[in-house]
Structure formats: C-alpha cells, structure tokens
Design an enzyme around this catalytic site. Sequence first.
Site, PDB file in Angstrom:
ATOM      1  N   ASP A  29       0.856  -1.189   0.000  1.00 37.18           N
ATOM      2  CA  ASP A  29       0.000   0.000   0.000  1.00 37.18           C
ATOM      3  C   ASP A  29       0.893   1.241   0.000  1.00 37.18           C
ATOM      4  O   ASP A  29       1.897   1.315   0.710  1.00 37.18           O
ATOM      5  CB  ASP A  29      -0.900   0.002   1.249  1.00 37.18           C
ATOM      6  CG  ASP A  29      -2.034   1.014   1.126  1.00 37.18           C
ATOM      7  OD1 ASP A  29      -3.200   0.577   1.105  1.00 37.18           O
ATOM      8  OD2 ASP A  29      -1.753   2.232   1.052  1.00 37.18           O
ATOM      9  N   ILE A  30       0.510   2.229  -0.799  1.00 37.62           N
ATOM     10  CA  ILE A  30       1.333   3.437  -0.959  1.00 37.62           C
ATOM     11  C   ILE A  30       1.250   4.355   0.276  1.00 37.62           C
ATOM     12  O   ILE A  30       2.130   5.206   0.471  1.00 37.62           O
ATOM     13  CB  ILE A  30       0.917   4.201  -2.242  1.00 37.62           C
ATOM     14  CG1 ILE A  30       2.053   5.082  -2.736  1.00 37.62           C
ATOM     15  CG2 ILE A  30      -0.354   5.002  -2.029  1.00 37.62           C
ATOM     16  CD1 ILE A  30       1.882   5.544  -4.173  1.00 37.62           C
ATOM     17  N   ASN A  85     -13.202  -3.004   2.422  1.00 33.22           N
ATOM     18  CA  ASN A  85     -14.256  -1.997   2.444  1.00 33.22           C
ATOM     19  C   ASN A  85     -15.094  -2.064   1.170  1.00 33.22           C
ATOM     20  O   ASN A  85     -14.544  -2.227   0.075  1.00 33.22           O
ATOM     21  CB  ASN A  85     -13.636  -0.604   2.563  1.00 33.22           C
ATOM     22  CG  ASN A  85     -12.808  -0.437   3.825  1.00 33.22           C
ATOM     23  OD1 ASN A  85     -13.148  -0.988   4.870  1.00 33.22           O
ATOM     24  ND2 ASN A  85     -11.719   0.307   3.733  1.00 33.22           N
ATOM     25  N   HIS A  91     -15.995   3.436   3.819  1.00 33.80           N
ATOM     26  CA  HIS A  91     -14.585   3.868   3.726  1.00 33.80           C
ATOM     27  C   HIS A  91     -13.849   3.336   2.515  1.00 33.80           C
ATOM     28  O   HIS A  91     -12.613   3.307   2.515  1.00 33.80           O
ATOM     29  CB  HIS A  91     -13.808   3.530   5.006  1.00 33.80           C
ATOM     30  CG  HIS A  91     -14.396   4.144   6.242  1.00 33.80           C
ATOM     31  ND1 HIS A  91     -14.227   5.467   6.564  1.00 33.80           N
ATOM     32  CD2 HIS A  91     -15.186   3.616   7.205  1.00 33.80           C
ATOM     33  CE1 HIS A  91     -14.878   5.734   7.677  1.00 33.80           C
ATOM     34  NE2 HIS A  91     -15.482   4.639   8.089  1.00 33.80           N
ATOM     35  N   GLN A  92     -14.561   2.911   1.480  1.00 38.79           N
ATOM     36  CA  GLN A  92     -13.859   2.485   0.263  1.00 38.79           C
ATOM     37  C   GLN A  92     -13.497   3.714  -0.555  1.00 38.79           C
ATOM     38  O   GLN A  92     -14.375   4.527  -0.878  1.00 38.79           O
ATOM     39  CB  GLN A  92     -14.739   1.540  -0.574  1.00 38.79           C
ATOM     40  CG  GLN A  92     -14.011   0.960  -1.785  1.00 38.79           C
ATOM     41  CD  GLN A  92     -14.888  -0.006  -2.585  1.00 38.79           C
ATOM     42  OE1 GLN A  92     -16.101  -0.111  -2.353  1.00 38.79           O
ATOM     43  NE2 GLN A  92     -14.282  -0.698  -3.531  1.00 38.79           N
ATOM     44  N   HIS A  98     -10.536  -4.906  -3.088  1.00 39.36           N
ATOM     45  CA  HIS A  98      -9.199  -5.201  -2.542  1.00 39.36           C
ATOM     46  C   HIS A  98      -9.308  -5.542  -1.072  1.00 39.36           C
ATOM     47  O   HIS A  98     -10.177  -5.033  -0.371  1.00 39.36           O
ATOM     48  CB  HIS A  98      -8.242  -4.018  -2.735  1.00 39.36           C
ATOM     49  CG  HIS A  98      -8.765  -2.721  -2.192  1.00 39.36           C
ATOM     50  ND1 HIS A  98      -9.690  -1.962  -2.858  1.00 39.36           N
ATOM     51  CD2 HIS A  98      -8.512  -2.074  -1.043  1.00 39.36           C
ATOM     52  CE1 HIS A  98      -9.985  -0.891  -2.147  1.00 39.36           C
ATOM     53  NE2 HIS A  98      -9.286  -0.933  -1.023  1.00 39.36           N
ATOM     54  N   PHE A  99      -8.403  -6.400  -0.627  1.00 39.41           N
ATOM     55  CA  PHE A  99      -8.249  -6.714   0.795  1.00 39.41           C
ATOM     56  C   PHE A  99      -6.974  -6.047   1.290  1.00 39.41           C
ATOM     57  O   PHE A  99      -5.942  -6.127   0.640  1.00 39.41           O
ATOM     58  CB  PHE A  99      -8.119  -8.225   1.025  1.00 39.41           C
ATOM     59  CG  PHE A  99      -9.432  -8.959   1.004  1.00 39.41           C
ATOM     60  CD1 PHE A  99     -10.014  -9.339  -0.194  1.00 39.41           C
ATOM     61  CD2 PHE A  99     -10.072  -9.289   2.183  1.00 39.41           C
ATOM     62  CE1 PHE A  99     -11.222 -10.026  -0.216  1.00 39.41           C
ATOM     63  CE2 PHE A  99     -11.278  -9.980   2.178  1.00 39.41           C
ATOM     64  CZ  PHE A  99     -11.853 -10.343   0.973  1.00 39.41           C
ATOM     65  N   HIS A 100      -7.069  -5.410   2.456  1.00 39.25           N
ATOM     66  CA  HIS A 100      -5.881  -4.908   3.136  1.00 39.25           C
ATOM     67  C   HIS A 100      -5.390  -5.996   4.098  1.00 39.25           C
ATOM     68  O   HIS A 100      -6.188  -6.564   4.849  1.00 39.25           O
ATOM     69  CB  HIS A 100      -6.216  -3.697   4.009  1.00 39.25           C
ATOM     70  CG  HIS A 100      -6.760  -2.511   3.284  1.00 39.25           C
ATOM     71  ND1 HIS A 100      -6.002  -1.398   3.014  1.00 39.25           N
ATOM     72  CD2 HIS A 100      -8.001  -2.251   2.798  1.00 39.25           C
ATOM     73  CE1 HIS A 100      -6.753  -0.489   2.400  1.00 39.25           C
ATOM     74  NE2 HIS A 100      -7.970  -0.988   2.251  1.00 39.25           N
TER      75      HIS A 100
HETATM   76  P1  AMP Z   1      -9.842   1.729   0.547  1.00 42.25           P
HETATM   77  O1  AMP Z   1     -10.164   2.862   1.468  1.00 42.25           O
HETATM   78  O2  AMP Z   1     -10.138   0.393   1.184  1.00 42.25           O
HETATM   79  O3  AMP Z   1     -10.455   1.890  -0.803  1.00 42.25           O
HETATM   80  O4  AMP Z   1      -8.255   1.762   0.402  1.00 42.25           O
HETATM   81  C1  AMP Z   1      -7.589   2.115  -0.781  1.00 42.25           C
HETATM   82  C2  AMP Z   1      -6.114   1.933  -0.515  1.00 42.25           C
HETATM   83  O5  AMP Z   1      -5.425   1.999  -1.739  1.00 42.25           O
HETATM   84  C3  AMP Z   1      -5.500   3.008   0.406  1.00 42.25           C
HETATM   85  O6  AMP Z   1      -4.927   2.374   1.554  1.00 42.25           O
HETATM   86  C4  AMP Z   1      -4.454   3.664  -0.476  1.00 42.25           C
HETATM   87  O7  AMP Z   1      -3.288   4.048   0.236  1.00 42.25           O
HETATM   88  C5  AMP Z   1      -4.163   2.572  -1.498  1.00 42.25           C
HETATM   89  N1  AMP Z   1      -3.639   3.054  -2.773  1.00 42.25           N
HETATM   90  C6  AMP Z   1      -4.198   3.991  -3.573  1.00 42.25           C
HETATM   91  N2  AMP Z   1      -3.432   4.163  -4.679  1.00 42.25           N
HETATM   92  C7  AMP Z   1      -2.395   3.304  -4.569  1.00 42.25           C
HETATM   93  C8  AMP Z   1      -1.264   2.995  -5.382  1.00 42.25           C
HETATM   94  N3  AMP Z   1      -1.050   3.637  -6.552  1.00 42.25           N
HETATM   95  N4  AMP Z   1      -0.393   2.067  -4.966  1.00 42.25           N
HETATM   96  C9  AMP Z   1      -0.600   1.426  -3.786  1.00 42.25           C
HETATM   97  N5  AMP Z   1      -1.631   1.666  -2.976  1.00 42.25           N
HETATM   98  C10 AMP Z   1      -2.526   2.584  -3.352  1.00 42.25           C
END
Ligand code: AMP
Length: 137
Positions: A29-30, A85, A91-92, A98-100
């Site tokens: 994650d960035i 999410n 909070h998406q 995607h899964f964190h």
């Molecule tokens: P969500 O709130 O579950 O949609 O989380 C989206 C996640 O994507 C966040 O934790 C961001 O930091 C991550 N994210 C967005 N753009 C990138 C990217 N280019 N590379 C890696 N992670 C990303």
Amino acid sequence: MPSIFSRIAAGEIPCHRVYEDEHVIAFLDIAPVSRGHVLVVPKEERERLHELSPDSAAALGRALQRVAAAVVRATGAADYNVLQNNGAAAHQAVMHVHFHVIPKHADGTGLGVGWRAGTLDQAHAPALAASIRDAMH
Ligand code: AMP
C-alpha cells in the site's frame, strides 16, 4: 476507464509487487497504516466483493491466505487485521475490490478499530438468519 488497480495490474502504474498469479496481484500500500501493509487485488475489475465471479473470489481467497502468511513471516508481526471496504460509506476510496493485510506491530502501529457492539435481538434473529439463508443462491 480502468481503475488505478487495473492499471497497476497492467503494468502501466508502478507498484512494489509481492505476489501475482493469473487472477490476483498483491503489492505494498502506498500509504501504509503500518510496515508491511499489503493490498491483495483481483484482476477482475469489480467494485464490491459480492460482485466477483466465483473463480475470481476463490483465487482471491487462496492468495489472501498465502500473502498473509508471507507478511507474518517477513515482518515478524504475528498479529494482523484483514480489512475489506465496500462502498464509500464503508470507507472504500478505490472502487476496485481489494483486501488490506495490515500488521499489528509491538510498537502499537496497525489498524485502530472502532467497534460499537450491540446485542443480538433474539426475537428477530431467526427471521433475519432465514432471510439471509434464503438469499444464498
Ligand atoms: P480503501 O479505502 O479500502 O479503498 O483503500 C484504498 C487503498 O489503496 C488506500 O490504503 C491507499 O493508500 C491505497 N492506494 C491507492 N493508490 C495506490 C497505489 N497507486 N499504490 C498502492 N496503494 C494505493
């Protein structure tokens, strides 16, 4: 317009990849909540978890377990949260499933969870469970 995660999977946007197969890609994650925060993403572009095809969902589940095991081994954090999410109100931010995987480290870094637990209404629980059972198809 492909999502940012589809563009990452296509190699158009760089990432720090940790795993990839035919159906799934996983990368750092960035904006990590803690060290080793990884995203596990189906290549099938769908907004919400329940919209995935069975094949994609199965591959995602398999990859999720393997990535979680690798994050534990690599970071030494035995504790971690898996967060997924669906929808802006939940909070998406990136509208591609995607899964964190978020390690919980000894220094306290990791996911903070607000959990307002209620009490199951036993009078209504049978009908509620039945309605969900009936919706399983
Ligand atoms: P969500 O709130 O579950 O949609 O989380 C989206 C996640 O994507 C966040 O934790 C961001 O930091 C991550 N994210 C967005 N753009 C990138 C990217 N280019 N590379 C890696 N992670 C990303």
